[in-house]
Design an enzyme around this catalytic site. Structure first.
Site, PDB file in Angstrom:
ATOM      1  N   ARG A  21       0.813  -1.217   0.000  1.00 21.23           N
ATOM      2  CA  ARG A  21       0.000   0.000   0.000  1.00 21.23           C
ATOM      3  C   ARG A  21       0.849   1.271   0.000  1.00 21.23           C
ATOM      4  NH1 ARG A  21      -5.394  -1.314   3.329  1.00 21.23           N
ATOM      5  NH2 ARG A  21      -5.434  -3.545   2.936  1.00 21.23           N
ATOM      6  N   SER A 136     -21.539 -13.819  14.274  1.00 20.64           N
ATOM      7  CA  SER A 136     -20.931 -12.700  13.577  1.00 20.64           C
ATOM      8  C   SER A 136     -21.053 -12.882  12.062  1.00 20.64           C
ATOM      9  CB  SER A 136     -19.449 -12.631  13.999  1.00 20.64           C
ATOM     10  OG  SER A 136     -18.761 -11.636  13.305  1.00 20.64           O
ATOM     11  N   SER A 188     -19.711  -1.670   3.776  1.00 17.46           N
ATOM     12  CA  SER A 188     -19.126  -0.537   3.074  1.00 17.46           C
ATOM     13  C   SER A 188     -18.385  -0.873   1.797  1.00 17.46           C
ATOM     14  CB  SER A 188     -18.174   0.195   3.999  1.00 17.46           C
ATOM     15  OG  SER A 188     -17.035  -0.603   4.212  1.00 17.46           O
ATOM     16  N   THR A 244     -19.736   5.949  14.035  1.00 14.93           N
ATOM     17  CA  THR A 244     -18.496   6.737  14.048  1.00 14.93           C
ATOM     18  C   THR A 244     -18.832   8.211  13.880  1.00 14.93           C
ATOM     19  OG1 THR A 244     -16.324   7.035  13.046  1.00 14.93           O
ATOM     20  CG2 THR A 244     -18.108   6.580  11.539  1.00 14.93           C
ATOM     21  N   LYS A 247     -16.906   9.641   9.757  1.00 16.49           N
ATOM     22  CA  LYS A 247     -17.281   9.533   8.346  1.00 16.49           C
ATOM     23  C   LYS A 247     -18.288  10.640   8.025  1.00 16.49           C
ATOM     24  CE  LYS A 247     -15.260   5.050   8.152  1.00 16.49           C
ATOM     25  NZ  LYS A 247     -15.311   3.607   8.408  1.00 16.49           N
ATOM     26  N   THR A 276      -7.192   5.352  28.171  1.00 16.19           N
ATOM     27  CA  THR A 276      -6.745   6.195  27.065  1.00 16.19           C
ATOM     28  C   THR A 276      -7.302   7.594  27.251  1.00 16.19           C
ATOM     29  OG1 THR A 276      -6.497   6.252  24.663  1.00 16.19           O
ATOM     30  CG2 THR A 276      -8.663   5.651  25.487  1.00 16.19           C
ATOM     31  N   THR A 277      -6.594   8.574  26.751  1.00 19.51           N
ATOM     32  CA  THR A 277      -7.004   9.970  26.924  1.00 19.51           C
ATOM     33  C   THR A 277      -8.326  10.251  26.207  1.00 19.51           C
ATOM     34  OG1 THR A 277      -4.711  10.635  27.179  1.00 19.51           O
ATOM     35  CG2 THR A 277      -6.256  12.357  26.520  1.00 19.51           C
ATOM     36  N   THR A 362      -8.918  -6.392   2.466  1.00 25.95           N
ATOM     37  CA  THR A 362     -10.139  -5.611   2.679  1.00 25.95           C
ATOM     38  C   THR A 362     -11.319  -6.255   1.954  1.00 25.95           C
ATOM     39  OG1 THR A 362      -8.719  -3.660   2.783  1.00 25.95           O
ATOM     40  CG2 THR A 362     -11.067  -3.271   2.574  1.00 25.95           C
TER      41      THR A 362
END
Ligand SMILES: *Cc1c(COP(=O)(O)O)cnc(C)c1O
Length: 425
Positions: A21, A136, A188, A244, A247, A276-277, A362
């Site tokens: 990539r 799943s 997607s 999310t 997007k 995590t922050t 992907t």
């Protein structure tokens, strides 16, 4: 030992498989979406981006940028800590309330990305259920697969959107065992939609919990932008709705919404949330502004669908192998990783059009494709320009066109006439 050799070998392998990539060095230009500057080895040029997940261009909406400016001038840049230790900021609290309302749920919880939200939530929910069995969909996103793996729970993979297969697996598990079904609304890479209502029916029948990833639908579908569950009035039938902010909402971060007890448990037990922050106030404020705007404005959604339909139609009319898609996503089949990369390179270098090649892992090998994402800002002229460029590239590289037998993708005659007359061809 020559440690470096192992890494070089790993990279060589990707080159050999033609799926190494390369990232394009881009700089998006406010006010000119979807245009961006592209810095190549030789020079800097303005190009058109055709593969952005900033689906509605909200990343540069004046209201969103203003919210960011305002928050940064009042609260600075970072959050300064984890949620537990000094990082819990007011804009983030507001954002979670906004999200809970968006999906008609009791509570919401924000993570630093959609990836983290899936990984942390699925693994924690499944760990907290005794002897949980996870169901799943085989095409679930990598972040969901990580969540399933990390949970340590037993799993069953059901064939993509295959209700009969899912039912068979649920039945075998029995009504008594704890069960969690994880799936997406919009997939997607193909742009198809899950049978949410029917999956909810099965969940009810076999007494399973449900978790849906609406990442590629939030902001874009439903009267208030709550995704496919909003559009179809199904929010109440799914336990956890994940999304999310990165997007269609144009910012950064991920979230889950659902019953208070589940959200509170994930908040209290998920390492990916705790250690995590927190998301900075600037990002939270911008995301809230974007969500609020899209809750009432239909214009972005209407134009988005119109330009996506038009793109499918114009490409299909030119016999480009547009893969069937029920949504705003326009995949064009190439079927070979090397050709896919070459097509992408030629589009950028010769035509100033940026579409990243989508290769394994992907998508499955042999289904390599260009994944095109029209936005409300891709004008009719740009669509025709894209079609011409693709035809040139397909011809030059000898990529197969479709036979032209498939029925062209639907678009109203009015829209197509408009496009063709405006663009003169
Ligand atoms: C992009 C994506 C995610 C991850 O979201 P980010 O906010 O980009 O981390 C999760 N699920 C699906 C289906 C996605 O495509």
């Amino acid at each position: 030992m020559d440690y470096r050799r192992f890494f070089e070998d790993a990279i060589d392998q990707l080159h050999a498989e033609k799926r190494y990539r390369v990232f394009a060095n881009l700089e998006r230009i406010v006010g000119k979406f979807p245009r961006a500057l592209w810095r190549s080895a030789e020079d800097t040029r303005e190009i058109t981006v055709w593969c952005s997940n900033d689906y509605l261009g909200m990343g540069q909406h004046p209201k969103v940028i203003a919210a960011m400016h305002d928050a940064s001038s009042r609260m600075g840049s970072g959050a300064g800590g984890t949620r537990n230790i000094s990082g819990n900021n007011h804009p983030l609290v507001e954002l979670e309330a906004e999200l809970a309302d968006l999906h008609d749920k009791e509570a919401g919880l924000v993570f630093t990305s959609g990836f983290v939200s899936n990984e942390a939530s699925i693994s924690t929910i499944a760990r907290l259920l005794p002897n949980c069995l996870i169901f799943s969909d085989e095409l679930n996103h990598a972040s969901m697969i990580e969540g399933v793996k990390r949970s340590g729970a037993e799993k069953r993979i059901f064939r993509h959107n295959d209700l009969a297969h899912l039912e068979e697996l649920l039945k075998a598990a029995g009504r008594e065992r704890a069960k969690l079904i994880v799936f997406e609304s919009v997939y997607s890479m193909d742009g198809d939609i899950a049978p949410i209502d029917a999956i909810a029916d099965l969940a009810e029948k076999y007494n399973a919990m449900t978790y849906i990833d609406e990442v590629h639908a939030v902001g874009m579908y439903g009267e208030r932008g709550g995704g496919i569950t909003d559009r179809e009035g199904l929010s109440h039938r799914i336990d956890i709705i994940e999304g999310t902010l990165a997007k269609a909402f144009g910012t950064l971060g991920g979230y889950i919404t659902g019953p208070k007890s589940v959200i509170d448990a994930v908040r209290s037990y998920a390492p990916g949330f705790i250690f995590t922050t927190a998301l900075p106030p600037v990002i939270a404020a911008a995301a809230t502004e974007s969500i609020r705007h899209l809750k009432v404005s239909q214009e972005e959604r209407r134009l988005h669908q119109q330009q996506a339909q038009l793109t499918k139609h114009v490409l299909a009319q030119a016999n480009l192998p547009v893969m069937p898609s029920e949504t705003h996503i326009v995949p064009v089949h190439v079927g070979d990783p090397e050709l896919c990369k070459k097509a992408s390179d030629r589009l950028l270098e010769k035509h100033g059009i940026y579409i990243q090649p989508i290769n394994y892992p992907t998508v499955p090998r042999g289904t390599e494709r260009l994944r095109i994402t029209p936005t409300p800002f891709h004008s009719n002229e740009l669509i025709v320009e894209l079609k011409d460029a693709l035809v040139e590239v397909w011809t030059a590289l000898g990529i197969p066109f479709s036979t032209g037998e498939a029925t062209p993708v639907e678009a109203s005659d009015r829209v197509v006439t408009l496009a063709v007359s405006k663009a003169g061809g």
